[in-house]
Design an enzyme around this catalytic site. Structure first.
Site, PDB file in Angstrom:
ATOM      1  N   SER A 117      -3.809  -1.683  -2.279  1.00  0.00           N
ATOM      2  CA  SER A 117      -4.428  -0.872  -2.943  1.00  0.00           C
ATOM      3  C   SER A 117      -5.768  -0.806  -3.013  1.00  0.00           C
ATOM      4  O   SER A 117      -5.825   0.262  -1.503  1.00  0.00           O
ATOM      5  CB  SER A 117      -4.148  -2.289  -4.237  1.00  0.00           C
TER       6      SER A 117
ATOM      7  N   GLU B  89       2.462   3.037  -0.008  1.00  0.00           N
ATOM      8  CA  GLU B  89       3.161   2.431  -1.567  1.00  0.00           C
ATOM      9  C   GLU B  89       2.305   3.339  -1.967  1.00  0.00           C
ATOM     10  O   GLU B  89       1.115   3.699  -2.392  1.00  0.00           O
ATOM     11  CB  GLU B  89       3.166   1.697  -1.762  1.00  0.00           C
TER      12      GLU B  89
ATOM     13  N   HIS C 251       2.992  -1.856  -5.435  1.00  0.00           N
ATOM     14  CA  HIS C 251       2.510  -2.745  -6.619  1.00  0.00           C
ATOM     15  C   HIS C 251       3.947  -3.445  -7.225  1.00  0.00           C
ATOM     16  O   HIS C 251       4.999  -3.076  -7.150  1.00  0.00           O
ATOM     17  CB  HIS C 251       1.983  -2.146  -7.548  1.00  0.00           C
TER      18      HIS C 251
END
Length: 300
Positions: free
Chosen positions: A114, A204, A274
């Site tokens: 992330s 992602e 996630h």
């Protein structure tokens, strides 16, 4: 590849250190569960100086977060650096900081995803590998096979291929560059961006409406950032639905529209990102991407 520094593999009993390079910690119980997984594997876990510091939405001032990172790097007993969570803030670490001086220190694993993309990408610019993998506050939510896979990677065991959905384009090999799409897009054209030639991107994202994913990928296209990229491996784009009351493309349709004409192998629906399984992806490791069979394979 010969100039890249791959950190030494870990052995149970090694000491690892916890830092918070991005957002302030909120998930205390999840953190403790993640710590217990590491301890159950035989590792000594040491909490860094800023693990519970709060400065607005950040885990301390930029100086405090840099200092925690440096302390972990400079500690000869620390064999890996575990990030507590993502959020926001990693990019702020690299203003007015002589990061390349860290190259003189023996490499060690940095583990996160992330917002930790900023840290992993900056590592890549100075020739160091790292792991796109669960942060401590998401680790306990992983299935057993994903947790085993993380420790297989860290301890030098073979990683099995990952299966997704092939879009065609044949096969290619290249070096793996994982990232959160939003974070990575904001790093393009900055000193934090590594060279992309020969890369297989693994992307992602979370919480972005489809039109925002379109905007991000269009920026890559306008900058020519896909030039030299050999393939794209797509993980989970969670909570990226069309806003209620709106019409338009789904995120899957946007991805196909913005990536499908690149004439390179593309595989989607791979198990990372996630809100679900987040299988470890080693930075700068050689991989083979099969766009026909939908396989991401790690080359020995």
């Amino acid at each position: 590849m010969s100039s890249w520094k791959i950190p030494p593999f870990l052995t149970p009993g090694d000491r690892v250190q916890v830092i918070a390079p991005s957002g302030a910690l909120k998930e205390f119980s999840a953190l403790e569960e993640g710590l217990e997984i590491w301890r159950s594997r035989g590792y000594q876990v040491e909490l860094g100086s800023n693990w519970q510091t709060v400065y607005g939405y950040l885990a301390g001032t930029d100086s405090q977060r840099r200092q925690a990172l440096l302390e972990a790097w400079e500690n000869p007993d620390c064999k890996a650096i575990l990030c507590t969570r993502g959020g926001y803030g990693s990019a702020r670490l690299f203003e007015h900081w002589d990061w390349p001086s860290i190259c003189k220190i023996s490499p060690k694993w940095v583990i996160g995803f992330s917002d930790i993309t900023g840290l992993l990408w900056r590592l890549a610019t100075v020739g160091m590998s790292g792991l796109h993998a669960p942060v401590l506050t998401t680790l306990s939510a992983e299935p057993a096979w994903s947790i085993d896979r993380l420790f297989d990677c860290l301890e030098g065991r073979f990683l099995a291929p990952l299966q997704g959905q092939g879009w065609g384009g044949g096969q290619t090999t290249g070096w793996l560059l994982p990232a959160n799409l939003t974070v990575a897009t904001h790093l393009l054209g900055t000193p934090v961006q590594p060279a992309l030639d020969g890369a297989i991107l693994a992307l992602e994202d979370v919480g972005e409406a489809p039109y925002r994913i379109d905007r991000l990928l269009t920026q890559w296209r306008l900058m020519g950032a896909f030039n030299g990229v050999r393939g794209v491996a797509l993980g989970r784009f969670s909570r990226c639905q069309v806003p209620s009351g709106s019409s338009g493309w789904t995120v899957e349709e946007v991805l196909r529209d913005r990536l499908g004409d690149l004439n390179i192998p593309i595989v989607s629906e791979l198990p990372f990102g996630h809100d679900g399984v987040n299988a470890v992806l080693p930075l700068r490791i050689q991989v083979r991407l099969d766009g026909d069979q939908g396989i991401l394979e790690f080359v020995r």
